[in-house]
Design a protein around this motif. Structure first.
Motif, PDB file in Angstrom:
ATOM      1  N   LEU A 534       0.800  -1.337  -0.092  1.00 38.42           N
ATOM      2  CA  LEU A 534      -0.023   0.038   0.005  1.00 38.42           C
ATOM      3  C   LEU A 534       0.686   1.115  -0.064  1.00 38.42           C
ATOM      4  N   PRO A 535       0.426   2.323  -0.682  1.00 40.46           N
ATOM      5  CA  PRO A 535       1.145   3.667  -0.620  1.00 40.46           C
ATOM      6  C   PRO A 535       1.039   4.154   0.665  1.00 40.46           C
ATOM      7  N   MET A 536       2.215   5.185   0.835  1.00 44.04           N
ATOM      8  CA  MET A 536       2.162   5.903   1.978  1.00 44.04           C
ATOM      9  C   MET A 536       1.213   6.620   2.598  1.00 44.04           C
ATOM     10  N   SER A 537       0.422   7.154   1.268  1.00 43.91           N
ATOM     11  CA  SER A 537      -0.539   8.026   1.830  1.00 43.91           C
ATOM     12  C   SER A 537      -1.873   7.148   2.285  1.00 43.91           C
ATOM     13  N   LEU A 538      -1.876   5.978   2.456  1.00 44.30           N
ATOM     14  CA  LEU A 538      -2.903   5.106   3.249  1.00 44.30           C
ATOM     15  C   LEU A 538      -2.403   4.970   4.620  1.00 44.30           C
ATOM     16  N   LYS A 539      -1.331   5.092   5.048  1.00 41.31           N
ATOM     17  CA  LYS A 539      -0.747   5.191   6.290  1.00 41.31           C
ATOM     18  C   LYS A 539      -0.477   6.206   7.019  1.00 41.31           C
ATOM     19  N   VAL A 540       0.082   7.266   6.467  1.00 41.59           N
ATOM     20  CA  VAL A 540       0.271   8.594   7.269  1.00 41.59           C
ATOM     21  C   VAL A 540      -0.166   9.754   6.465  1.00 41.59           C
ATOM     22  N   ARG A 541      -1.057  10.516   6.914  1.00 46.81           N
ATOM     23  CA  ARG A 541      -1.479  11.708   6.245  1.00 46.81           C
ATOM     24  C   ARG A 541      -1.442  12.877   7.295  1.00 46.81           C
ATOM     25  N   GLY A 542      -0.389  13.789   6.959  1.00 50.27           N
ATOM     26  CA  GLY A 542      -0.346  14.961   7.711  1.00 50.27           C
ATOM     27  C   GLY A 542       0.173  14.403   9.022  1.00 50.27           C
ATOM     28  N   SER A 543      -0.471  14.699  10.155  1.00 49.61           N
ATOM     29  CA  SER A 543       0.057  14.481  11.333  1.00 49.61           C
ATOM     30  C   SER A 543      -0.436  12.965  11.885  1.00 49.61           C
ATOM     31  N   GLU A 544      -1.430  12.671  11.102  1.00 53.04           N
ATOM     32  CA  GLU A 544      -2.274  11.346  11.559  1.00 53.04           C
ATOM     33  C   GLU A 544      -1.590   9.952  11.078  1.00 53.04           C
ATOM     34  N   GLY A 545      -0.994   9.136  11.992  1.00 49.57           N
ATOM     35  CA  GLY A 545      -0.541   7.834  11.445  1.00 49.57           C
ATOM     36  C   GLY A 545      -1.649   6.980  11.639  1.00 49.57           C
ATOM     37  N   LYS A 546      -1.307   5.514  11.272  1.00 46.37           N
ATOM     38  CA  LYS A 546      -2.076   4.716  11.060  1.00 46.37           C
ATOM     39  C   LYS A 546      -3.497   4.596  10.480  1.00 46.37           C
ATOM     40  N   LEU A 547      -3.663   5.698   9.440  1.00 41.45           N
ATOM     41  CA  LEU A 547      -4.583   6.002   8.804  1.00 41.45           C
ATOM     42  C   LEU A 547      -5.530   5.021   8.311  1.00 41.45           C
ATOM     43  N   LEU A 548      -5.174   4.070   7.695  1.00 41.00           N
ATOM     44  CA  LEU A 548      -6.205   3.068   7.251  1.00 41.00           C
ATOM     45  C   LEU A 548      -6.720   2.197   8.391  1.00 41.00           C
ATOM     46  N   LEU A 549      -5.950   1.903   9.503  1.00 37.15           N
ATOM     47  CA  LEU A 549      -6.452   0.948  10.381  1.00 37.15           C
ATOM     48  C   LEU A 549      -7.797   1.771  11.260  1.00 37.15           C
ATOM     49  N   LYS A 550      -7.428   3.068  11.323  1.00 34.71           N
ATOM     50  CA  LYS A 550      -8.237   3.792  12.088  1.00 34.71           C
ATOM     51  C   LYS A 550      -9.746   4.270  11.181  1.00 34.71           C
ATOM     52  N   LYS A 551      -9.357   4.429   9.680  1.00 31.69           N
ATOM     53  CA  LYS A 551     -10.500   4.655   9.125  1.00 31.69           C
ATOM     54  C   LYS A 551     -11.286   3.207   9.011  1.00 31.69           C
ATOM     55  N   ALA A 552     -10.781   2.066   8.971  1.00 29.53           N
ATOM     56  CA  ALA A 552     -11.514   0.941   8.762  1.00 29.53           C
ATOM     57  C   ALA A 552     -12.361   0.427  10.296  1.00 29.53           C
ATOM     58  N   MET A 553     -11.718   1.013  11.121  1.00 29.33           N
ATOM     59  CA  MET A 553     -12.438   0.785  12.430  1.00 29.33           C
ATOM     60  C   MET A 553     -13.396   1.829  12.915  1.00 29.33           C
ATOM     61  N   GLU A 554     -13.635   2.916  12.043  1.00 28.74           N
ATOM     62  CA  GLU A 554     -14.606   3.838  12.648  1.00 28.74           C
ATOM     63  C   GLU A 554     -16.003   3.186  12.732  1.00 28.74           C
ATOM     64  N   PRO A 555     -16.399   2.392  11.999  1.00 30.65           N
ATOM     65  CA  PRO A 555     -17.894   1.773  12.298  1.00 30.65           C
ATOM     66  C   PRO A 555     -17.815   1.014  13.625  1.00 30.65           C
ATOM     67  N   LEU A 556     -16.707   0.543  14.255  1.00 28.49           N
ATOM     68  CA  LEU A 556     -16.551  -0.390  15.296  1.00 28.49           C
ATOM     69  C   LEU A 556     -15.981   0.171  16.350  1.00 28.49           C
ATOM     70  N   LEU A 557     -15.398   1.470  16.450  1.00 28.72           N
ATOM     71  CA  LEU A 557     -14.844   1.797  17.788  1.00 28.72           C
ATOM     72  C   LEU A 557     -15.197   3.280  17.673  1.00 28.72           C
ATOM     73  N   PRO A 558     -15.103   3.744  19.276  1.00 29.21           N
ATOM     74  CA  PRO A 558     -15.249   5.346  19.458  1.00 29.21           C
ATOM     75  C   PRO A 558     -14.214   6.040  18.874  1.00 29.21           C
TER      76      PRO A 558
END
Length: 654
Positions: A534-558
């Motif tokens: 996966l490209p870097m843009s799906l992992k780090v965006r600006g000051s936000e790391g772990k982007l993909l995992l966080k986006k994938a978990m948005e329906p499941l976690l607060p």
């Protein structure tokens, strides 16, 4: 989860002392309290301690093939064993058990050394093939399970899950030499652990992750052979939404495989993104409430328990919490004996406690380890990318003299706001990418180690620098990946160093001390391979790391769990060393045991202690590494002195 050990005569078929083998096996009783067995034949002895998880009734080890010519001892889990059994049966192999262990012997018969390429799991095993007169050692791809070995002067080869099983070998003719490896000690004070393949003892080695070692009797000991590596291609064209959907599927498959168990199963729940994602996925796959365990701290600076409770409440888990007092420092000597070699990650203490808590309720626990490395969650990654953009603006020939000077003259300002702490940035700008990253993760950086070590110890090093560990892996990454992406480089470096030497070592020893099996869904190698595309843009965006995992978990976690600042599993070393452990630190760092080695500069040790304790500098991490090294010398080296043979004077603490 188990402990394995053994003795192999590489030259002949000399008798194996069964009592010695039993002692080696018993030294790892904690890894497998349910059963213990040994097998001895001319020139070979295998020992196994069993923690029964799968096929409790018939999965005993050592385990043999149909005619008894192939025998294996195995530590770990082969998660895809149920898929491999029909394939092997179709090839004519007859199974007598329902265990994943038996898959190994038949896979060896079917595919030889390539059998490891078919296994999905965490494993370290030793296999003896009498017909081929070959001992075969193997370790899993990401180094979740440990395997140590040593070739003795008389041609006998020892192996074991933990170094203590090798240290337990003595048969009247000698055993493992206890002389310490100066290069390993340089690595320890740089990184906080001894990096693969070294151990702290000259004569012993760790089998590197994703490597095998095939030893044929009567032939010289070969070098370990790699059978896998992670290749960062960054060429997957997938979009964020599709990547989130695929990640959810891949994570569910990985978790489902790791929920196979015949004993009580649960999960660690720290309140961080990784463990919360694992628990949320488990809850979606389980008909019963998930068992979860958390450690709370009485110091609010280090306490994440409220976030763990949010996840527990959402999924109605059977949640257990124990509070660790902020002065829980009674484990120092325990940890020294637990790890068998110097180990300086202070989070080993709360990890030990959460494993202790979990074992009261379950035998298997899933964890979120490995997520920061593959999903790019560490804050240091984002700082490294920022520095890389600055380094790219100027050639190294300009950066080295200019920023090197600034780094030397700019004062160290631990007390100042981060924006004013420019010394580290200046030092990083004067280095190559690999040098800068190594510098950023070092406990004692190069200039500090230069002052720490005595002239005698520097002579023993012969110019060796632990940086060479990173440079070796960086060269391998360059050969594999074909990309110069800076994030891919540091992720690869961490997968090869920090994840294996620190994280996996910490969890394995802390969990096994309590006879607890820990499984890591985020280290599933197909998942790691996919994430590396996966490209870097799906992992780090600006000051936000772990982007993909966080986006994938948005329906499941607060959102409070997903998007809060990372806290980590830390302990208040700085306060301990100025308060309740003040005298202990002074006694250890300035005491006779370290002085007797002749390896440290006394004045610099005095500076580290006084500057920290008077509050002018925060030297908590270097002092902890020295404290743990002194404990290692007392508990492991001195504790075994009576059993030790003559050793090399120039490399042994006096």
């Amino acid at each position: 989860m188990c402990g394995i050990t053994g003795i192999f005569d590489t030259r002949d078929r000399r008798d194996i002392d069964g009592a010695v083998l039993q002692r080696m096996n018993d030294s790892q009783f904690h890894r497998g309290p349910d059963e213990g067995s040994v097998h001895v034949e001319p020139g070979l002895g295998f020992g196994h301690r069993r923690l029964s998880i799968i096929d409790i009734a018939t999965g005993q080890q050592p385990l043999f093939n149909e005619d008894g010519s192939v025998v294996v001892v195995f530590n770990g889990e082969i998660y895809n064993y149920q898929q491999l059994i029909p394939e092997l049966q179709a090839g004519g192999h007859v199974f007598r058990t329902k265990s994943d262990t038996e898959v190994i012997v038949h896979a060896w018969e079917q595919w030889g050394e390539a059998c490891v390429e078919r296994f999905r799991g965490m494993f370290a095993f030793a296999l003896w093939d009498r017909h081929r007169q070959t001992l075969f050692l193997a370790r899993d791809r990401l180094g979740v399970k440990p395997l140590h070995y040593a070739l003795l002067d008389d041609g006998r080869l020892l192996f074991g899950s933990e170094l203590k099983s090798l240290l337990a070998y003595t048969d009247g003719r000698g055993g493992l030499r206890r002389d310490l490896d100066p290069l390993a000690i340089e690595e320890y004070f740089a990184l906080g652990y001894v990096a693969e393949p070294r151990t702290v003892f000259r004569q012993a080695l760790k089998l590197p992750p994703a490597h095998t070692l095939a030893i044929r009797r009567g032939q010289p000991l070969p070098a370990p052979k790699a059978y896998w590596d992670v290749r960062f291609t960054l060429d997957n064209p997938i979009g964020l939404d599709d990547a989130c959907a695929e990640l959810q599927q891949r994570l569910a498959e990985s978790v489902r495989l790791r929920m196979i168990s015949e004993v009580p199963l649960g999960a660690f729940l720290s309140g961080g993104v990784d463990s919360s994602a694992v628990v949320a996925t488990m809850a979606g796959l389980s008909r019963e409430p998930v068992n979860t365990c958390s450690i709370a701290f009485d110091d609010p600076t280090y306490n994440e328990s409220e976030f763990a409770q949010m996840v527990a409440n959402r999924y109605r888990t059977h949640h257990r919490v124990e509070t660790v007092r902020s002065d829980d420092f009674d484990l120092i000597d325990t940890l020294a004996t637990l790890y068998d070699e110097p180990y300086a990650d202070s989070s080993a203490m709360p990890t030990y406690r959460v494993c202790q808590l979990a074992r009261k309720h379950v035998t298997v626990a899933l964890s979120g380890d490995g997520g920061d490395e593959s999903f790019a969650g560490y804050r240091r990654y984002r700082l490294h990318l920022m520095e890389e953009r600055m380094r790219a603006a100027l050639p190294l020939a300009i950066r080295q003299p200019v920023f090197g000077l600034l780094g030397r003259v700019y004062p160290k300002a631990d007390w100042a706001p981060r924006v004013l702490r420019a010394k580290t940035t200046f030092e990083g700008m004067a280095r190559t990418s690999v040098e800068a990253y190594f510098h950023s993760v070092s406990i004692l950086r190069g200039p500090m180690r230069e002052r720490l070590f005595s002239p005698r110890f520097k002579a023993l090093l012969g110019g060796y620098d632990a940086l060479q560990v990173f440079e070796r892996h960086a060269a391998r990454h360059a050969d594999l990946s074909g990309t110069d992406d800076p994030l891919a480089l540091v992720q690869y470096l961490d997968l090869k160093t920090y994840l294996v030497g620190d994280i996996n070592t910490k969890v394995d020893r802390a969990s096994m001390a309590h006879s607890l099996e820990v499984r890591e869904p985020l280290m599933d190698h197909p998942l790691v391979e996919w994430l590396a595309t996966l490209p870097m843009s799906l992992k780090v965006r600006g000051s936000e790391g772990k982007l993909l995992l966080k986006k994938a978990m948005e329906p499941l976690l607060p959102a409070e769990v997903l998007y809060r600042p990372k806290m980590g599993f830390a302990v208040p070393l700085d306060r301990w060393f100025r308060g309740p452990l003040k005298q202990r630190v002074k006694d250890a760092v300035l005491g006779e045991r370290l002085a007797a080695t002749g390896w440290f500069d006394r004045k610099y040790l005095e500076h580290l202690v006084s500057a920290h304790q008077n509050g002018t500098r925060d030297y908590s991490s270097p002092l902890w590494s020295l404290l743990m090294f002194e404990a290692f010398l007392r508990q492991v080296v001195d504790g075994r002195k009576a059993a030790a043979p003559q050793v090399h004077e120039e490399a042994t603490p006096a």
